[in-house]
Scaffold this motif. Sequence first.
Motif, PDB file in Angstrom:
ATOM      1  N   ARG A 138     -57.205  -5.753  13.391  1.00 44.22           N
ATOM      2  CA  ARG A 138     -56.915  -4.401  12.933  1.00 44.22           C
ATOM      3  C   ARG A 138     -56.512  -3.495  14.090  1.00 44.22           C
ATOM      4  NH1 ARG A 138     -58.652   0.111  13.756  1.00 44.22           N
ATOM      5  NH2 ARG A 138     -60.466  -0.686  14.889  1.00 44.22           N
ATOM      6  N   ALA A 139     -57.315  -3.507  15.159  1.00 41.34           N
ATOM      7  CA  ALA A 139     -57.062  -2.601  16.273  1.00 41.34           C
ATOM      8  C   ALA A 139     -55.730  -2.908  16.956  1.00 41.34           C
ATOM      9  CB  ALA A 139     -58.203  -2.686  17.290  1.00 41.34           C
ATOM     10  N   VAL A 140     -55.445  -4.175  17.148  1.00 42.43           N
ATOM     11  CA  VAL A 140     -54.221  -4.557  17.847  1.00 42.43           C
ATOM     12  C   VAL A 140     -52.990  -4.270  16.986  1.00 42.43           C
ATOM     13  CG1 VAL A 140     -52.965  -6.539  18.803  1.00 42.43           C
ATOM     14  CG2 VAL A 140     -55.390  -6.217  19.317  1.00 42.43           C
ATOM     15  N   ALA A 141     -53.057  -4.598  15.708  1.00 45.55           N
ATOM     16  CA  ALA A 141     -51.923  -4.340  14.827  1.00 45.55           C
ATOM     17  C   ALA A 141     -51.678  -2.844  14.668  1.00 45.55           C
ATOM     18  CB  ALA A 141     -52.149  -4.986  13.466  1.00 45.55           C
ATOM     19  N   ARG A 172     -55.800 -17.613   7.932  1.00 45.13           N
ATOM     20  CA  ARG A 172     -55.365 -16.773   6.823  1.00 45.13           C
ATOM     21  C   ARG A 172     -55.338 -15.303   7.232  1.00 45.13           C
ATOM     22  NH1 ARG A 172     -56.822 -13.381   3.207  1.00 45.13           N
ATOM     23  NH2 ARG A 172     -58.993 -13.287   3.943  1.00 45.13           N
ATOM     24  N   ARG A 173     -56.379 -14.853   7.923  1.00 40.50           N
ATOM     25  CA  ARG A 173     -56.454 -13.447   8.328  1.00 40.50           C
ATOM     26  C   ARG A 173     -55.401 -13.125   9.387  1.00 40.50           C
ATOM     27  NH1 ARG A 173     -63.064 -12.320   8.449  1.00 40.50           N
ATOM     28  NH2 ARG A 173     -63.461 -13.307   6.407  1.00 40.50           N
ATOM     29  N   LEU A 174     -55.160 -14.044  10.299  1.00 37.09           N
ATOM     30  CA  LEU A 174     -54.102 -13.836  11.283  1.00 37.09           C
ATOM     31  C   LEU A 174     -52.757 -13.698  10.589  1.00 37.09           C
ATOM     32  CD1 LEU A 174     -52.928 -13.794  14.177  1.00 37.09           C
ATOM     33  CD2 LEU A 174     -52.940 -16.310  14.093  1.00 37.09           C
ATOM     34  N   SER A 175     -52.480 -14.573   9.647  1.00 38.72           N
ATOM     35  CA  SER A 175     -51.223 -14.506   8.912  1.00 38.72           C
ATOM     36  C   SER A 175     -51.070 -13.166   8.206  1.00 38.72           C
ATOM     37  CB  SER A 175     -51.152 -15.651   7.903  1.00 38.72           C
ATOM     38  OG  SER A 175     -49.950 -15.610   7.169  1.00 38.72           O
ATOM     39  N   ALA A 176     -52.139 -12.677   7.586  1.00 41.95           N
ATOM     40  CA  ALA A 176     -52.090 -11.408   6.863  1.00 41.95           C
ATOM     41  C   ALA A 176     -51.873 -10.221   7.793  1.00 41.95           C
ATOM     42  CB  ALA A 176     -53.376 -11.226   6.066  1.00 41.95           C
ATOM     43  N   ALA A 235     -49.425 -21.938  13.776  1.00 41.44           N
ATOM     44  CA  ALA A 235     -48.684 -22.096  12.525  1.00 41.44           C
ATOM     45  C   ALA A 235     -48.889 -20.901  11.601  1.00 41.44           C
ATOM     46  CB  ALA A 235     -49.116 -23.380  11.824  1.00 41.44           C
ATOM     47  N   ALA A 236     -50.021 -20.209  11.743  1.00 38.45           N
ATOM     48  CA  ALA A 236     -50.333 -19.074  10.875  1.00 38.45           C
ATOM     49  C   ALA A 236     -49.772 -17.761  11.382  1.00 38.45           C
ATOM     50  CB  ALA A 236     -51.843 -18.948  10.714  1.00 38.45           C
ATOM     51  N   GLY A 237     -49.459 -17.679  12.668  1.00 32.91           N
ATOM     52  CA  GLY A 237     -48.970 -16.431  13.236  1.00 32.91           C
ATOM     53  C   GLY A 237     -47.550 -16.116  12.791  1.00 32.91           C
ATOM     54  N   ALA A 238     -47.128 -14.896  13.054  1.00 32.62           N
ATOM     55  CA  ALA A 238     -45.773 -14.476  12.698  1.00 32.62           C
ATOM     56  C   ALA A 238     -44.752 -15.260  13.498  1.00 32.62           C
ATOM     57  CB  ALA A 238     -45.617 -12.978  12.944  1.00 32.62           C
ATOM     58  N   ASP A 239     -43.493 -15.159  13.085  1.00 33.03           N
ATOM     59  CA  ASP A 239     -42.416 -15.867  13.769  1.00 33.03           C
ATOM     60  C   ASP A 239     -42.452 -15.594  15.260  1.00 33.03           C
ATOM     61  OD1 ASP A 239     -41.598 -16.808  11.350  1.00 33.03           O
ATOM     62  OD2 ASP A 239     -39.846 -15.499  11.171  1.00 33.03           O
ATOM     63  N   GLY A 240     -42.257 -16.649  16.048  1.00 32.68           N
ATOM     64  CA  GLY A 240     -42.286 -16.523  17.497  1.00 32.68           C
ATOM     65  C   GLY A 240     -43.635 -16.811  18.104  1.00 32.68           C
ATOM     66  N   SER A 241     -44.612 -17.197  17.274  1.00 35.05           N
ATOM     67  CA  SER A 241     -45.931 -17.532  17.802  1.00 35.05           C
ATOM     68  C   SER A 241     -45.841 -18.754  18.708  1.00 35.05           C
ATOM     69  CB  SER A 241     -46.912 -17.822  16.655  1.00 35.05           C
ATOM     70  OG  SER A 241     -47.184 -16.646  15.913  1.00 35.05           O
ATOM     71  N   ALA A 242     -46.725 -18.792  19.695  1.00 36.67           N
ATOM     72  CA  ALA A 242     -46.757 -19.897  20.654  1.00 36.67           C
ATOM     73  C   ALA A 242     -48.033 -20.701  20.466  1.00 36.67           C
ATOM     74  CB  ALA A 242     -46.686 -19.362  22.079  1.00 36.67           C
ATOM     75  N   GLY A 299     -49.812  -9.984  10.274  1.00 36.61           N
ATOM     76  CA  GLY A 299     -48.422  -9.840  10.688  1.00 36.61           C
ATOM     77  C   GLY A 299     -48.201  -9.986  12.180  1.00 36.61           C
ATOM     78  N   LEU A 300     -49.260 -10.302  12.931  1.00 36.25           N
ATOM     79  CA  LEU A 300     -49.146 -10.447  14.381  1.00 36.25           C
ATOM     80  C   LEU A 300     -48.686 -11.852  14.760  1.00 36.25           C
ATOM     81  CD1 LEU A 300     -52.483  -8.701  15.389  1.00 36.25           C
ATOM     82  CD2 LEU A 300     -50.193  -7.826  15.897  1.00 36.25           C
ATOM     83  N   ARG A 301     -47.941 -11.937  15.864  1.00 38.39           N
ATOM     84  CA  ARG A 301     -47.722 -13.233  16.477  1.00 38.39           C
ATOM     85  C   ARG A 301     -49.010 -13.691  17.151  1.00 38.39           C
ATOM     86  NH1 ARG A 301     -43.132 -10.780  18.642  1.00 38.39           N
ATOM     87  NH2 ARG A 301     -44.134 -10.697  20.678  1.00 38.39           N
ATOM     88  N   PHE A 302     -49.106 -14.993  17.357  1.00 39.19           N
ATOM     89  CA  PHE A 302     -50.218 -15.603  18.083  1.00 39.19           C
ATOM     90  C   PHE A 302     -49.680 -16.046  19.434  1.00 39.19           C
ATOM     91  CE2 PHE A 302     -52.430 -19.685  19.047  1.00 39.19           C
ATOM     92  CZ  PHE A 302     -53.705 -19.183  19.244  1.00 39.19           C
ATOM     93  N   SER A 303     -50.311 -15.596  20.524  1.00 38.56           N
ATOM     94  CA  SER A 303     -49.777 -15.892  21.859  1.00 38.56           C
ATOM     95  C   SER A 303     -50.534 -17.003  22.574  1.00 38.56           C
ATOM     96  CB  SER A 303     -49.765 -14.628  22.726  1.00 38.56           C
ATOM     97  OG  SER A 303     -51.041 -14.019  22.758  1.00 38.56           O
TER      98      SER A 303
END
Length: 294
Positions: free
Chosen positions: A16-19, A43-47, A88-95, A49-53
């Motif tokens: 929440r804070a980061v988004a 699931r929560r990461l996907s919801a 796989a759950a993060g937004a497009d461009g996740s690493a 909208g953040l990328r995963f770095s």
Amino acid sequence: MNQGTIKRSTLDDALRAVASGGYESIGLWREPVQEVGLAESARRLSASGLRFSTLCRAGFFTMEEGPARRAAIDDNRRAIEETATLAAAGADGSAAVLVLVAGAIPDGSRDVIGARERVADALAELAPEAAASGVTLAIEPLHPMFASDRCVVTTLKQALDLAEPFDPAVVGVTVDTFHIWWDPEVLPQIARAGASGRIATYQVCDWKTPLPANVLNSRHYPGDGVIDFATLTRAVEATGYAGDVEVELFNDDIWAAPFDEVVARTAASFGEAVAPHLAPVDSAAAVPAPATAV
């Protein structure tokens, strides 16, 4: 933002804070993910909208062969699975980057050379599983003051030497300004890392003295200390690195502050000290600097 900057946050707090703070991606820590469960965390990461770095952290496999080492290797296997699932759950461009901290000299030992050799052995054992999962193992060299109790890999050169036998997509390095700023070989080693495609993640925070009694928690907002972010960031940029830049702060005072306050101040300090030295992703429509503090 690396979740370690708001260490006392739950997974939901951090997302929440980061988004809401205008960031585009987040680096997560394993403990908050495990508290929620891997599938639910994904699931929560996907919801969000953040990328995963990145996922922090695995490694800690410097001990002699035996039950403790087998347990450490098995834990690293679980971390590889966690990284692949979250990426796989993060937004497009996740690493799919798993940060590795090698581990300390084992209790009762003075054999730092042998400890580093066991790091190489662990990488050889884990690399096939990382490759099969599409995960990059990012060896993080730590400042030499941590060699006895946390990490026997203390320079970017050592990390690259350990990574070199493997495909760059499978074993790379973490470039963290806090740990490598002092190294007289840092610029040629950054160039070497870039030439071989091994910069898996770039992390930034500042160094300021005097250090506290607990030196682990001595990281500061970018611009508050002595690190030359212009030179280091331009060196990383010159390699063609196009991944996220994480702010990772271990500091008791920062951890005690409200999450939203830390998120905002981190973005502001990043915008002033680091972002001016980053090439915009799209020169025709550059993202405002604070929003790129990721």
